[in-house]
Design a protein around this motif. Structure first.
Motif: not given
Length: 57
Positions: A8-11, A13-14, A31, A35, A38, A40
């Motif tokens: 879950p790269a986007v989560g 990242l957030f 943020w 996260g 998405f 995270g």
């Protein structure tokens, strides 16, 4: 049964961005929410393997 694919790269990242904003003293809650939305937080349960079998007792 749902298939878990990928990281879950986007989560994540957030979530990292939320941590950085928190440490800087800026607005970080948005943020953090993004996260979570998405996926995270799914990174913490990735190491646990289950069969999917549930005991009925």
């Amino acid at each position: 049964m749902t298939a878990r694919k990928g990281f879950p790269a986007v989560g994540v990242l957030f979530l990292v961005l939320a941590l950085v904003m928190f440490l800087k003293g800026d607005d970080w809650v948005v943020w953090l929410i993004l996260g979570i939305v998405f996926g995270g937080l799914g990174i913490f349960s990735r190491g646990k393997k289950t069969d999917g079998a549930i005991d009925g007792n």
